[in-house]
Design a protein around this motif. Structure first.
Motif, PDB file in Angstrom:
ATOM      1  N   THR A  38       0.841  -1.190   0.000  1.00  0.00           N
ATOM      2  CA  THR A  38       0.000   0.000   0.000  1.00  0.00           C
ATOM      3  C   THR A  38       0.880   1.244   0.000  1.00  0.00           C
ATOM      4  O   THR A  38       2.007   1.227   0.493  1.00  0.00           O
ATOM      5  N   LYS A  60      -4.096   4.237  -0.802  1.00  0.00           N
ATOM      6  CA  LYS A  60      -5.032   4.279   0.318  1.00  0.00           C
ATOM      7  C   LYS A  60      -6.180   5.239   0.054  1.00  0.00           C
ATOM      8  O   LYS A  60      -7.275   5.069   0.587  1.00  0.00           O
ATOM      9  N   ILE A  62      -5.914  -1.389   1.611  1.00  0.00           N
ATOM     10  CA  ILE A  62      -5.675  -1.729   3.013  1.00  0.00           C
ATOM     11  C   ILE A  62      -4.529  -2.722   3.117  1.00  0.00           C
ATOM     12  O   ILE A  62      -4.181  -3.396   2.138  1.00  0.00           O
ATOM     13  N   ASP A  63      -3.951  -2.805   4.299  1.00  0.00           N
ATOM     14  CA  ASP A  63      -2.903  -3.782   4.600  1.00  0.00           C
ATOM     15  C   ASP A  63      -3.526  -4.996   5.270  1.00  0.00           C
ATOM     16  O   ASP A  63      -4.365  -4.840   6.174  1.00  0.00           O
TER      17      ASP A  63
END
Length: 213
Positions: free
Chosen positions: A172, A177, A182-183
């Motif tokens: 990311t 973002k 998202i992570d």
């Protein structure tokens, strides 16, 4: 996280597809380095297709419809543009073996480009790998303002329409973002990946090249 790989400085396409199916992807230190490194991040970036967000400024650009969006009409032009050196990026990870392997995947139907054209000129684009119901985004470029962003919007529209379940971004960034990236931890990602690899989504819905305005 990474392991060197350079037998004959070529990447077999069957090995490359197996790597993607296991959550691994290749990179190179630089364009001039013939070696390839396999990357398996502890934290993976994805864009949930049901939570994709279009920033307000980009929505305004989209209303003006500044580009003609095409799919797979100049794949080599897109990957070469992604590898171009720029002031903000003096080096690239796309070396000769990576370029050759992805072009082969393109002709096999496993790698696709989304392209923004204006007045007969390639203004921006992105490319990635399609496997199962997963699209692995690889790289993007812009020669005009918002061109790659418009391509990302077109990509998500295509993936939703064609039944894809996962858009992988590898990592990311603050830029991604803004679109909802998202992570996720590796174990969670690999479970999501396994589920999305079941079945097949067809990126190009009809024979031949597809384009739209």
């Amino acid at each position: 996280m990474i392991r060197p790989f350079a037998p004959g400085f070529r990447i077999p396409t069957d090995l490359l597809l197996k790597a993607y199916a296991s959550g691994v992807f290749p990179m190179a230190e630089s364009e001039s380095d013939p070696e390839v490194f396999w990357v398996r991040p502890e934290i993976r970036g994805i864009i949930p297709l049901d939570a994709f967000h279009i920033p307000r400024s980009l929505a305004k650009t989209l209303r003006h419809n500044p580009f003609e969006i095409r799919f797979d009409t100049d794949f080599e032009g897109v990957i070469d543009a992604c590898a171009e050196k720029r002031d903000e990026r003096p080096s690239t990870w796309i070396n000769g073996p990576i370029r050759e392997a992805y072009i082969q995947l393109h002709y096999m139907g496993h790698c696709h480009s989304v392209e923004a054209w204006r007045e007969g000129r390639l203004a921006g684009g992105l490319y990635g790998v399609s496997l199962g119901r997963v699209f692995f985004g690889e790289s993007m470029f812009s020669r005009e303002t918002d061109a790659s962003k418009v391509c990302l919007v077109a990509l998500v529209e295509r993936l939703r329409k064609q039944g894809y379940k996962l858009l992988d971004t590898q990592f990311t960034t603050e830029h991604l973002k803004r679109f909802g990236a998202i992570d996720v931890p590796r174990a969670e990602y690999e479970q999501i990946l396994a589920e999305a690899l079941v079945g097949t989504a067809i990126f190009t819905p009809a024979a031949g090249h597809d384009s739209r305005r």
